[in-house]
Design an enzyme around this catalytic site. Structure first.
Site: not given
Lengths: 252, 269, 269, 252
Positions: A51-53
């Site tokens: 996930y880009e987080s």
């Protein structure tokens, strides 16, 4: 005989099936995340979700509500900074599949999540913008898209190219030096589309069970090409439906 | 060394009209209370910076604090659009909002350059998209070794960066954990910085995944329990999803929003 | 997914004559056992890369494994010079050693570029020094926004990177903590990677300051308890300072060194 | 009356005194590290020590044996990666003082740790190389040097400029756009040297107690300028000596 299911459930199941075990997948929030988490439960226990987080190898027990849900961090193999996830993990092409949604998609798989209307400075509708998508679409080995099919969403040409698909056709990615193969699959509530091997134009290759071809054609804003070898998606199995519904229930 | 201040004092001292201000947070640890204090103190002409402007940015924009937004994804996560943001972009309400739009990769690298004391960063980004035609701060650059063309973006160096963290000690050393996004870079890139924290403690116990910002790179720390609500603070509270849903109704309508704003600022309707 | 192999198998499969090989470690967690296995397997014509080549690099160079060294500081930390390195540079013994010399900042950024899939990195570095005149891989670059001149260095992408870590789980996920230097970047920059570990465990318990390398970016893991000796492995053993001192005597003399080498490789004198 | 002490002890004490409380200091290993740790114990408890191994705010209870000693990590406020320490912490000019040693130093404070001899490809002596020094010397607010004074070490012109001091004189740093002020103090076993305000030539400004001026001149490989206002360094206090010796004992 299979159980009853909704078009959205069929879409999620079909999208999940596209993800093979052992793949790594950069996951967009919403429909892609649902499908990816279903895949991990159903047939791909070793699917690595990124996930880009900054969550690498997240194994959420419920659907994350956002890209930065605490559940993603708590279950990840590693949590890294946002610059790191883009620079060290996405950019070098380490990730097999980018799994994205879209507000608007055109027949060459270009994605618009920026503005509706021809004037960027005075848009008809201002959309959220690019997020991670342009570089996900550029750098992943291939890109799967999942979105509901409608003439408003499936347009001849996007108003704004937020994320590059196949441009104006086969060969454009290579000309630009984009490393990944771009969109290779679009999963909708009506069927599956894949780029034509020669032109890269998105072509209907599968219809979901019970969907009329005409409905898919009418739900597409361009003159939809249909594969000579049009197939029917296998209906969701009971196991797939149970897993999907459990996942949704755990996330309510 | 970081000074321990109240939120009101800290915003009064650190945030000035016309400043470039980044309130960073990636879903987690969003400095909402600090953003609302900026509204209360009626700052104007701010250039707001954030990768993921969400409802507190919608509030700042609706309150007329901003003249420009530098961003890569503006939305109400899990809910939909930011209506005040849309209204400002599409109808100049309450004031026109200039935008400078990037991708996440571009924004993240702009902060990295800012934190690194470099004027620009290099990435593989934006290729084939319509963004470079609309955004001046995206330019090509050529590798001096291979001749390959890549993309350059300029450093972001906010006048002030504000972030929220779980803890600080009494000297102002800050500790955050969980998803920490681009907060370290945003603080290091800024001329001044404010960290709101859930609590000030005697000692920062080492924790898995913790990021520590030493006191000597932080200007001020303010103890603001719940300061990230309705977002979450790992170890303290969960995300209030209903509040995000509810904002959709408030933000959708100018009149509803104005009522909300008057409530916040203590103005009688 | 990382394969669990013996050290002998791993070096045999991953390290080939003529390869560019980085064995990284910053005082802590130096992959000494792996370096000595490379000597035992008589690899030749290697381009060795490391920010801080120390005694294991002195051994590799003295054994004639290397034709080139890319580095920024070569010494026996806390003791003095690397005599085998000096002998190779000054007297081509046992074979000539080409050098490509950088600063730490330059080397670190070269690994960062390599890990990031970029052909080069930008830094403020080398200004006014004599290094650019001797090293082709240092070039000027101009900021496309400000016109400022900075320095570019090309990416390092070793054929193989070898590092030592405290732990891996049975799937090959790697965990290290304490000073972790540039190891993550060196592994991510490489085409293939080997991690030697103190122990393989069932589960990697989260720890403060831990860096995790997921199994899918590691080619092979080999369990080699003590594999960083005489350097240290935080949580496992301390640095053996006497061994560093003792190396000075061995390395200083070709004959002494040759005896040491014959002992290592099992050759009778 | 002060206790007896060695020239090396005087050097360490004088170097330590140069570090003010509340400063941040990028610490080289060896003599600089000893002096910095003495300063933290003696008069500068809030001195922030930064080591290139990534240790920020290290508070070692004994002298680190190397730049990457475990004691540094165990006592640090934060341990970051080596790329981060150079890019985020050193490069932007956040650090007040860079504290370095040198193998060879010239009269304008340029440092050589690379090769002795005029031919880089065929050196008389191959030294360890640059390490972190070129960028420490460039980016810190100012640079303190500590090394023993001898004609071999203190030369008219260094054989190789590993780290830039004042080049060929005042103004060279500005021309090159170097942000920090460069070497402002050299501490030796004989005295202190500082760059002349106008020419930047290193000039003897203090002699340690009991050191003859002639000895300092003979220990310098260039025609040493002496300040009109030459002072004598205060001898180490008993407290300073006790702290220094305790530190050395704890590190044996």
């Amino acid at each position: 005989m299979s159980a009853e299911y909704t078009a959205d459930e069929m879409m999620s199941v079909a999208a999940a099936r596209a993800l093979g075990d052992g793949m790594s997948c950069f996951v967009g929030i919403g429909l892609p995340s649902k499908a990816a988490n279903l895949a991990r439960r159903a047939h791909a226990p070793n699917l690595t979700l990124i996930y880009e987080s900054g969550c690498l190898g997240a194994k959420p027990s419920r659907l994350p509500l956002s890209i930065g849900d605490g559940e993603l961090a708590d279950t990840a193999d590693a949590v890294v900074s946002v610059p790191e996830v883009f620079n060290y993990w996405l950019q070098p092409g380490r990730i097999d599949v980018g799994f994205l949604g879209a507000a608007q998609l055109d027949k060459f798989g270009n994605i618009n999540t920026t503005v509706i209307g021809s004037d960027y400075r005075d848009p008809k509708v201002r959309l959220p913008g690019a997020g991670g998508a342009p570089e996900i679409a550029a750098s992943c080995g291939e890109v799967f898209l999942v979105l509901r099919q409608s003439p408003r969403a499936f347009v001849e040409k996007v108003d704004f190219v937020t994320s590059f698909g196949h441009g104006t056709g086969r060969g454009d990615r290579e000309k630009l030096g984009l490393p990944g193969r771009g969109p290779t699959l679009v999963v909708t509530d009506l069927g599956l589309l894949r780029p034509d091997p020669e032109t890269a134009e998105l072509t209907l290759t599968e219809l979901h069970p019970g969907v009329e071809l005409d409905r898919a054609i009418k739900a597409t804003g361009w003159k939809l090409k249909v594969s000579d070898d049009l197939k029917t998606t296998p209906a969701p199995t009971e196991q797939e439906l149970t897993l999907l519904r459990d996942l949704e229930k755990a996330s309510a | 060394m970081a000074e321990l201040l109240s939120l009101e004092q800290a915003v009064a001292r650190l945030v000035r009209d016309g400043d470039t201000v980044a309130l960073e947070g990636f879903t987690h640890l969003i400095p909402v209370a600090a953003g609302q204090e900026i509204i209360r103190q009626r700052r104007r002409d701010l250039t707001l910076v954030r990768m993921t402007p969400d409802i507190v940015y919608d509030q700042l924009i609706g309150a007329g604090c901003a003249r420009k937004l530098i961003f890569s994804w503006g939305g109400n996560p899990g809910v939909g659009s930011l209506h005040r943001f849309r209204d400002a972009v599409q109808h100049d309400w309450p004031v026109p909002l200039e935008i400078e739009e990037h991708s996440h990769a571009g924004m993240a690298n702009r902060y990295v350059a800012g934190a690194s004391g470099l004027p620009f960063a290099v990435l593989r980004g934006y290729t084939g998209t319509d963004l470079p035609a609309q955004t001046d701060t995206i330019k090509p650059i050529t590798c001096p070794f291979t001749g390959e063309r890549l993309t350059a973006v300029p450093a972001l160096n906010p006048d002030v960066t504000i972030v929220h963290a779980q803890r600080a000690d009494r000297s102002g050393n800050v500790q955050m954990w969980g998803i920490t996004g681009v907060q370290k870079e945003a603080v290091l890139a800024a001329k001044r910085s404010l960290v709101t924290v859930e609590e000030v403690v005697d000692e920062l116990e080492p924790r898995p995944g913790a990021v520590v910002l030493p006191a000597w790179v932080v200007t001020a720390v303010a103890e603001v329990p719940g300061g990230a609500k309705p977002s979450y603070a790992a170890g303290y509270y969960e995300r209030d999803n209903a509040a995000y849903q509810a904002w959709d109704e408030v933000g959708r309508d100018r009149e509803e929003f104005t009522k909300w704003l008057n409530d916040l600022t203590g103005v009688k309707a």
